[in-house]
Design an enzyme around this catalytic site. Structure first.
Site, PDB file in Angstrom:
ATOM      1  NE  ARG A 100       6.138  -0.012  10.435  1.00 31.69           N
ATOM      2  CZ  ARG A 100       5.006  -0.209   9.775  1.00 31.69           C
ATOM      3  NH1 ARG A 100       4.869   0.247   8.547  1.00 31.69           N
ATOM      4  NH2 ARG A 100       4.005  -0.869  10.330  1.00 31.69           N
ATOM      5  NE  ARG A 131       7.424  -2.993   6.033  1.00 28.76           N
ATOM      6  CZ  ARG A 131       6.103  -2.790   6.067  1.00 28.76           C
ATOM      7  NH1 ARG A 131       5.427  -2.617   4.956  1.00 28.76           N
ATOM      8  NH2 ARG A 131       5.458  -2.808   7.219  1.00 28.76           N
ATOM      9  NE  ARG A 151       1.740  -4.437  11.472  1.00 28.98           N
ATOM     10  CZ  ARG A 151       3.015  -4.458  11.047  1.00 28.98           C
ATOM     11  NH1 ARG A 151       3.966  -4.934  11.825  1.00 28.98           N
ATOM     12  NH2 ARG A 151       3.330  -4.015   9.873  1.00 28.98           N
ATOM     13  CE  LYS A 189      -2.285  -0.680   3.845  1.00 27.08           C
ATOM     14  NZ  LYS A 189      -1.801  -1.942   4.430  1.00 27.08           N
ATOM     15  NE  ARG A 249      -4.501  -1.061   9.781  1.00 28.17           N
ATOM     16  CZ  ARG A 249      -3.423  -0.515   9.231  1.00 28.17           C
ATOM     17  NH1 ARG A 249      -3.469   0.666   8.690  1.00 28.17           N
ATOM     18  NH2 ARG A 249      -2.295  -1.167   9.206  1.00 28.17           N
TER      19      ARG A 249
HETATM   20  P1  ADP Z   1       0.952  -1.768   8.337  1.00 29.69           P
HETATM   21  O1  ADP Z   1      -0.030  -1.558   7.212  1.00 29.69           O
HETATM   22  O2  ADP Z   1       2.235  -2.380   7.884  1.00 29.69           O
HETATM   23  O3  ADP Z   1       0.378  -2.434   9.552  1.00 29.69           O
HETATM   24  P2  ADP Z   1       0.816   1.053   9.011  1.00 29.69           P
HETATM   25  O4  ADP Z   1       1.986   1.962   8.958  1.00 29.69           O
HETATM   26  O5  ADP Z   1      -0.302   1.308   8.081  1.00 29.69           O
HETATM   27  O6  ADP Z   1       1.427  -0.367   8.836  1.00 29.69           O
HETATM   28  O7  ADP Z   1       0.217   1.051  10.498  1.00 29.69           O
HETATM   29  C1  ADP Z   1       1.019   0.825  11.635  1.00 29.69           C
HETATM   30  C2  ADP Z   1       0.156   0.742  12.884  1.00 29.69           C
HETATM   31  O8  ADP Z   1      -0.545   1.994  13.069  1.00 29.69           O
HETATM   32  C3  ADP Z   1      -0.943  -0.304  12.859  1.00 29.69           C
HETATM   33  O9  ADP Z   1      -0.475  -1.577  13.256  1.00 29.69           O
HETATM   34  C4  ADP Z   1      -1.957   0.299  13.864  1.00 29.69           C
HETATM   35  O10 ADP Z   1      -1.525   0.087  15.182  1.00 29.69           O
HETATM   36  C5  ADP Z   1      -1.864   1.783  13.593  1.00 29.69           C
HETATM   37  N1  ADP Z   1      -2.845   2.238  12.588  1.00 29.69           N
HETATM   38  C6  ADP Z   1      -2.569   2.756  11.357  1.00 29.69           C
HETATM   39  N2  ADP Z   1      -3.701   3.048  10.678  1.00 29.69           N
HETATM   40  C7  ADP Z   1      -4.730   2.697  11.495  1.00 29.69           C
HETATM   41  C8  ADP Z   1      -6.157   2.735  11.374  1.00 29.69           C
HETATM   42  N3  ADP Z   1      -6.757   3.197  10.251  1.00 29.69           N
HETATM   43  N4  ADP Z   1      -6.892   2.270  12.406  1.00 29.69           N
HETATM   44  C9  ADP Z   1      -6.321   1.811  13.529  1.00 29.69           C
HETATM   45  N5  ADP Z   1      -4.991   1.745  13.710  1.00 29.69           N
HETATM   46  C10 ADP Z   1      -4.191   2.176  12.722  1.00 29.69           C
END
Ligand code: ADP
Ligand code: ZN
Length: 224
Positions: free
Chosen positions: A163, A128, A174, A13, A88
């Site tokens: 990360r 990654r 996740r 993404k 999400r």
């Molecule tokens: P990834 O898609 O690899 O999990 P992101 O950078 O999108 O990584 O998100 C990292 C973390 O940030 C998630 O595991 C969650 O804890 C939080 N997060 C990000 N976007 C959301 C969202 N829309 N709703 C709830 N938590 C979120």
């Protein structure tokens, strides 16, 4: 146009979102990036959400929704945006729809789903590496896309890091959370919007296919 990027963590993404943002001249808004920045700066918001992120749990809907709405009202979001990592949950998707209806009337909305098998995702995420220079943010993979020099960004020369939440345990968690919510989310977009699903095996090809879809979508030839 508002493009929502759907897909489990590690499906690309961020990578694809950034390319599209550049090519289509739409701002790229990643909730994960916003949250990590807040944590690094030690803000009130950062302190509130740190625990959730470290554990691979979702940040509560109300916090996420407020963060995104505030961002969408900033001046650079006149043309539309690419939303990466939001929504999400179905609650977040509902909130976004209502917000856009009220604040960006007439804007086109479309969802792109990146669909990748879980075993491939885990392999991608644990390998990654991300550029620590925020304005660059290039993404590498120790196995499939290593930097020329170990831990150094090819593009800007900054240090590359993994990360904190990219370990096998957190990734599995996740992924589980993603699969719990994804059916409702995908159904939501199938019903409410144009939805385009793709298995992005080859990055350039995937971007091309998505652009073709968007091109058609602009002229209202919606593929389902
Ligand atoms: P990834 O898609 O690899 O999990 P992101 O950078 O999108 O990584 O998100 C990292 C973390 O940030 C998630 O595991 C969650 O804890 C939080 N997060 C990000 N976007 C959301 C969202 N829309 N709703 C709830 N938590 C979120
Ligand atoms: Zn870099």
């Amino acid at each position: 146009m508002y493009i929502v990027m759907l897909g489990a963590p590690g499906t690309g993404k961020g990578t694809i979102g950034k390319i599209l943002s550049n090519d289509l001249d739409l701002v790229h808004i990643s909730t994960g990036d916003i949250f990590r920045e807040q944590i690094n700066k030690g803000t009130e918001l950062g302190k509130k959400i740190q625990g959730y992120i470290e554990n691979g749990a979702l940040v509560p809907d109300d916090v996420v929704i407020e963060t995104v709405q505030t961002r969408l009202l900033e001046e650079d979001v006149s043309n539309g945006a690419i939303l990466d990592g939001f929504p999400r949950t179905a609650t977040q998707a509902e909130a976004l729809r209502e917000f856009l209806k009220q604040n960006k009337p007439g804007a086109k909305r479309v969802a792109i789903e990146l669909d990748v098998p879980d075993d491939e995702i885990i392999e991608r995420i644990v390998n990654r590496l991300i550029c620590t220079n925020k304005s660059c943010g290039a993404i590498y993979n120790k196995k499939t896309k290593p930097p020329k020099q170990e831990n150094v960004c090819d593009i800007c020369g900054s240090e590359l890091k993994r990360r904190d939440d990219d370990n096998k345990e957190t990734v599995t968690k996740r992924l589980g959370i993603y699969h719990q919510n994804s059916k409702d989310l995908i159904d939501f977009y199938r019903k409410n919007n144009a939805l385009y699903s793709i298995y992005p095996k080859n990055l350039d090809k995937a971007v091309e296919e998505i652009k073709n879809f968007l091109e058609e979508y602009k002229f209202n030839i919606v593929r389902k």
